[in-house]
Design an enzyme around this catalytic site. Structure first.
Site, PDB file in Angstrom:
ATOM      1  N   SER A 172       0.834  -1.204   0.000  1.00  0.00           N
ATOM      2  CA  SER A 172       0.000   0.000   0.000  1.00  0.00           C
ATOM      3  C   SER A 172       0.868   1.253   0.000  1.00  0.00           C
ATOM      4  O   SER A 172       1.663   1.460  -0.906  1.00  0.00           O
ATOM      5  CB  SER A 172      -0.964  -0.056   1.187  1.00  0.00           C
ATOM      6  OG  SER A 172      -1.946   0.944   1.101  1.00  0.00           O
ATOM      7  N   MET A 173       0.773   2.106   1.035  1.00  0.00           N
ATOM      8  CA  MET A 173       1.651   3.272   1.087  1.00  0.00           C
ATOM      9  C   MET A 173       3.110   2.854   1.232  1.00  0.00           C
ATOM     10  O   MET A 173       4.016   3.588   0.835  1.00  0.00           O
ATOM     11  CB  MET A 173       1.241   4.211   2.215  1.00  0.00           C
ATOM     12  CG  MET A 173       0.017   5.044   1.907  1.00  0.00           C
ATOM     13  SD  MET A 173      -0.161   6.403   3.076  1.00  0.00           S
ATOM     14  CE  MET A 173      -1.630   7.203   2.418  1.00  0.00           C
ATOM     15  N   ASP A 218      -9.034  -4.292  -6.107  1.00  0.00           N
ATOM     16  CA  ASP A 218      -8.524  -3.326  -5.135  1.00  0.00           C
ATOM     17  C   ASP A 218      -9.357  -2.046  -5.205  1.00  0.00           C
ATOM     18  O   ASP A 218      -9.360  -1.344  -6.208  1.00  0.00           O
ATOM     19  CB  ASP A 218      -7.063  -3.011  -5.440  1.00  0.00           C
ATOM     20  CG  ASP A 218      -6.367  -2.234  -4.338  1.00  0.00           C
ATOM     21  OD1 ASP A 218      -7.061  -1.551  -3.563  1.00  0.00           O
ATOM     22  OD2 ASP A 218      -5.129  -2.299  -4.268  1.00  0.00           O
ATOM     23  N   HIS A 250      -7.152  -5.292  -1.992  1.00  0.00           N
ATOM     24  CA  HIS A 250      -6.003  -4.486  -1.586  1.00  0.00           C
ATOM     25  C   HIS A 250      -5.170  -5.176  -0.508  1.00  0.00           C
ATOM     26  O   HIS A 250      -3.948  -5.015  -0.452  1.00  0.00           O
ATOM     27  CB  HIS A 250      -6.505  -3.134  -1.060  1.00  0.00           C
ATOM     28  CG  HIS A 250      -5.415  -2.180  -0.684  1.00  0.00           C
ATOM     29  ND1 HIS A 250      -4.575  -1.605  -1.618  1.00  0.00           N
ATOM     30  CD2 HIS A 250      -5.011  -1.688   0.524  1.00  0.00           C
ATOM     31  CE1 HIS A 250      -3.721  -0.797  -1.008  1.00  0.00           C
ATOM     32  NE2 HIS A 250      -3.953  -0.842   0.289  1.00  0.00           N
TER      33      HIS A 250
END
Length: 301
Positions: A172-173, A218, A250
């Protein structure tokens, strides 16, 4: 405590890529036609472990016995500590190293499964906690690099690591952070953003071989606005690939996933260890029921 110094010295030259691709393609073709496995035996001085098979890269553990150690947050600067996973024997030599970041609001526990999985294949791995659970991708990228610097320069396992063979991963981030890290430090040998999220969509300056992993369903970082633009923006001349997980969400990278593991292992072996024995799993493009789409720049250099 003083900040951990960055890795210094002349970076290893990026290995020629396109010029050697057809030679590798012919070697792979020759293997398919019955060439002896010994033809690849001396391909790379960084080659570690036995010849790979589909079963070996899908297994929950690889051929190396491993141990782990905790990195307290108070003992480091630039990130918030983590866990190191490493092969217990250096009989075959030193290893490449990989730093892995979790995503937004998550801790290292969300990516912990990757630690022993990758380490047992012949890597020193650190999964990190970030300074804040709310750190944005650029900050996570900086923290990934700080973790690699700590791992290579200061940690108790530093003598097990080849400082010229480092890679980053993240979810993710944290995946967006791995792109930021690759853009900041071109000396890295590989980057793998897992269902990455980043406000920056153009990564045309990245020169680090990058495997972009997206997920078909996602809704947090839809592939149409994240993973696909990331991949497309990477230079056409770069060794790169795009793997989209079929019917996945996700959070797919936050629990054991055979498809993520087998192609992450293959990518890291191919580019961190320069081990062409793993080319067979990446080129030609893999096809499976778990893969919605795969794009590549085969043959790799």
């Amino acid at each position: 405590m003083q900040p951990v110094p960055a890795i210094t010295g002349v970076p290893p030259a990026r290995r020629p890529r396109r010029a050697a691709r057809w030679a590798i393609a012919l070697a792979v073709l020759g293997a398919g036609l019955g060439a002896a496995p010994a033809a690849h035996a001396a391909a790379s001085p960084y080659q570690r472990g036995p010849a790979p098979t589909v079963a070996s890269i899908e297994a929950t553990r690889g051929p190396f016995a491993i141990a782990q150690s905790t990195v307290p947050s108070a003992s480091v600067t630039g990130f918030r500590g983590g866990t190191i996973y490493y092969p217990t024997s250096t009989a075959e030599g030193t290893f490449g190293a990989v730093a892995i970041s979790p995503g937004y609001t998550a801790t290292q526990s969300s990516v912990a499964w990757l630690g022993p999985r990758l380490a047992s294949q012949g890597f020193v791995v650190i999964t990190i906690d970030t300074l804040s659970r709310y750190d944005q991708p650029a900050s996570r990228g900086t923290q990934l690099l700080a973790a690699l610097d700590y791992l290579s320069n200061t940690s108790t396992v530093r003598t097990r690591i080849d400082r010229s063979r480092l890679a980053v991963m993240g979810h993710s981030m944290g995946g967006g952070g791995s792109l930021s890290a690759a853009n900041t430090r071109p000396q890295l040998q590989a980057a793998i953003p897992l269902t990455g999220w980043h406000t920056v969509k153009n990564w045309s300056g990245v020169t680090v071989p990058t495997l972009v992993v997206g997920a078909e369903n996602d809704s947090v970082a839809p592939v149409t606005s994240h993973s696909e633009p990331f991949y497309t923006s990477l230079p056409a001349s770069l060794d790169k690939a795009y793997l989209e997980l079929n019917a996945a969400s996700h959070s797919a990278p936050t629990s054991p996933n055979v498809t993520i593991a087998k192609y992450s292992i293959s990518w890291l072996k191919r580019f961190v260890d320069d081990d062409t024995r793993y080319e067979q799993f990446l080129c030609p493009a893999p096809r499976a029921s778990t893969i919605q789409e795969y794009r590549d720049t085969c043959p790799h250099s």
